[in-house]
Each structure stands twice: as C-alpha cells, then as structure tokens.
Design a protein around this motif. Structure first.
Motif, short mmCIF file in Angstrom:
data_model
loop_
_atom_site.label_atom_id
_atom_site.label_comp_id
_atom_site.label_asym_id
_atom_site.label_seq_id
_atom_site.Cartn_x
_atom_site.Cartn_y
_atom_site.Cartn_z
N ILE A 50 0.80 -1.17 -0.07
CA ILE A 50 0.04 0.01 -0.14
C ILE A 50 0.97 1.29 0.00
N ARG A 51 1.74 1.39 1.06
CA ARG A 51 2.66 2.53 0.84
C ARG A 51 3.65 2.72 -0.50
N THR A 52 3.90 1.85 -0.92
CA THR A 52 4.40 1.96 -2.15
C THR A 52 3.66 2.13 -3.42
N SER A 53 2.47 1.49 -3.41
CA SER A 53 1.49 1.85 -4.49
C SER A 53 0.80 3.33 -4.32
N ALA A 54 0.72 3.89 -2.89
CA ALA A 54 0.41 5.48 -3.06
C ALA A 54 1.45 6.16 -3.62
N ARG A 55 2.81 5.80 -3.41
CA ARG A 55 4.05 6.92 -3.91
C ARG A 55 3.90 6.64 -5.47
N ARG A 56 3.62 5.36 -6.07
CA ARG A 56 3.73 5.28 -7.33
C ARG A 56 2.38 6.17 -7.91
N GLN A 57 1.33 5.95 -7.43
CA GLN A 57 0.24 6.56 -7.98
C GLN A 57 0.40 7.96 -7.92
N ASP A 58 0.97 8.56 -6.74
CA ASP A 58 1.28 10.13 -6.91
C ASP A 58 2.18 10.53 -8.16
N ARG A 59 3.33 9.71 -8.14
CA ARG A 59 4.23 10.14 -9.10
C ARG A 59 3.36 9.94 -10.56
N LEU A 60 2.56 8.98 -10.77
CA LEU A 60 1.71 8.66 -12.07
C LEU A 60 1.11 10.07 -12.23
N GLN A 61 0.24 10.35 -11.24
CA GLN A 61 -0.72 11.49 -11.46
C GLN A 61 0.13 12.77 -11.93
N ARG A 62 1.35 13.05 -11.25
CA ARG A 62 2.00 14.10 -11.64
C ARG A 62 2.59 13.81 -13.05
N ALA A 63 2.93 13.08 -13.52
CA ALA A 63 3.54 12.88 -14.88
C ALA A 63 2.29 12.83 -15.55
N GLU A 64 1.11 12.36 -15.34
CA GLU A 64 -0.09 12.74 -16.43
C GLU A 64 -0.27 14.32 -16.43
N ALA A 65 -0.20 14.87 -15.44
CA ALA A 65 -0.44 16.52 -15.50
C ALA A 65 0.46 16.92 -16.46
N THR A 66 1.75 16.41 -16.74
CA THR A 66 3.12 16.86 -17.40
C THR A 66 2.89 16.68 -18.90
N PHE A 67 2.56 15.52 -19.32
CA PHE A 67 2.70 15.00 -20.68
C PHE A 67 1.48 15.06 -21.37
N GLU A 68 1.53 15.62 -22.82
CA GLU A 68 0.43 15.14 -23.72
C GLU A 68 0.86 14.02 -24.47
N PRO A 69 0.13 12.98 -24.10
CA PRO A 69 0.53 11.66 -24.87
C PRO A 69 0.44 11.57 -26.34
N LEU A 70 1.18 10.80 -26.88
CA LEU A 70 0.96 10.69 -28.49
C LEU A 70 -0.09 9.73 -28.63
N PRO A 71 -0.92 9.81 -29.63
CA PRO A 71 -2.18 8.99 -29.73
C PRO A 71 -2.06 7.54 -30.49
N VAL A 72 -3.02 6.80 -30.10
CA VAL A 72 -2.83 5.35 -30.63
C VAL A 72 -3.86 5.64 -31.94
N ASP A 73 -3.31 5.71 -33.05
CA ASP A 73 -3.75 5.96 -34.27
C ASP A 73 -3.66 4.96 -35.19
N ALA A 74 -4.10 5.30 -36.21
CA ALA A 74 -3.83 4.14 -37.65
C ALA A 74 -2.59 3.53 -37.66
N ASN A 75 -1.61 4.76 -37.74
CA ASN A 75 -0.33 4.53 -37.93
C ASN A 75 0.42 3.55 -36.76
N VAL A 76 0.11 3.94 -35.62
CA VAL A 76 0.39 2.77 -34.46
C VAL A 76 -0.32 1.53 -34.64
N ALA A 77 -1.60 1.56 -35.03
CA ALA A 77 -2.26 -0.04 -35.33
C ALA A 77 -1.26 -0.60 -36.40
N ARG A 78 -1.05 -0.10 -37.22
CA ARG A 78 -0.21 -0.79 -38.46
C ARG A 78 1.17 -1.14 -38.08
N ALA A 79 1.82 -0.53 -37.06
CA ALA A 79 3.20 -0.54 -36.66
C ALA A 79 2.93 -1.83 -35.45
#
Length: 139
Positions: A50-79
């Motif tokens: 639980i303690r480790t999960s909470a820290r990892r979840q916090d890091r994840l949420q901060r990263a989510e707020a930082t990055f605009e993810p690349l889409p999974v589109d038709a080019n990714v589907a072909r790749a």
C-alpha cells in the motif's frame, strides 16, 4: 543555419512512474509518452504494498499532468502488427500487460523514436524494429 535535431524518445510506464529518480543525463532532451502508460500503470501500482502503491500513484498523476500523450492512431495500429509479428516470431505470447507494452513499442515505431525503459525484457523481440534504451532501475 542548419536545423539542429533535438534528441527525442518515448518513455514507457516503468520510466514514467520513476521519472523523478532517473538522472536527466540518461534521458533525451524531449520526452514523449504513448497514451498507453496511463491505463497500464493504473494496475501496476496495485501490485505493490500500500505505501509503495500510494507513492507510485502520486508520481503517475504528476506525470499525467505534465505530458500530452502521443495518440494510438492508425499508424500505431499498423506498427502494432509489425511489433506483434516480431515478438511472436521469438515464441513469446501476448498475455497480461504485454499487449499494452507492445502498443507502447508500436507508438515508438510509428513515431520513429527510441524507447526508454527500465524493463527491457518487456520489449524483447522488438529490437530489430525500434531502438531500446535501457535505464538503470531506481535505487
């Protein structure tokens, strides 16, 4: 004046979660992420105490707020078809979280970017298609 290429790369879920512990010099100047780490990492923190999960979840949420993810589109589907075939050719099966890892690899292939990871075994079989950069585990 010639255009200077800024080193770019995609970071996978293992790097997203531990990003603050990765030395900046080990990463490219411009980071990209696939849209896939977000659902993939929702399950990853719950596999830890639980303690480790909470820290990892916090890091994840901060990263989510930082990055605009690349889409999974038709080019990714072909790749993805090429990535899946390469991995299957090694005798590996797509089970558990592996299909999501393969979509991250397909995003790297479609974007013509190297993939930075702490878990290179997750991408075994894709080396002929994408550059895999292994980062040291967090200490």
């Amino acid at each position: 004046m010639a255009d200077e290429q800024i080193p770019r790369g995609i970071i996978d879920t293992s790097v997203v979660i531990d990003l603050e512990h990765v030395p900046a010099g080990d990463l490219p100047a411009e980071l990209a992420v696939s849209a896939v780490p977000w659902p993939n990492s929702r399950q990853a923190p719950t596999r830890h105490p639980i303690r480790t999960s909470a820290r990892r979840q916090d890091r994840l949420q901060r990263a989510e707020a930082t990055f605009e993810p690349l889409p999974v589109d038709a080019n990714v589907a072909r790749a993805y078809g090429r990535i899946y075939a390469a991995v299957s050719g090694t005798g590996r099966k797509a089970r558990g979280a592996r299909p999501l890892d393969l979509v991250i690899a397909a995003t790297a292939l479609a974007s013509d970017l190297p993939l930075y990871t702490r878990n290179p075994g997750d991408f075994r079989g894709t080396e002929s298609l994408i550059g895999i950069v292994t980062l040291a585990p967090a200490t």
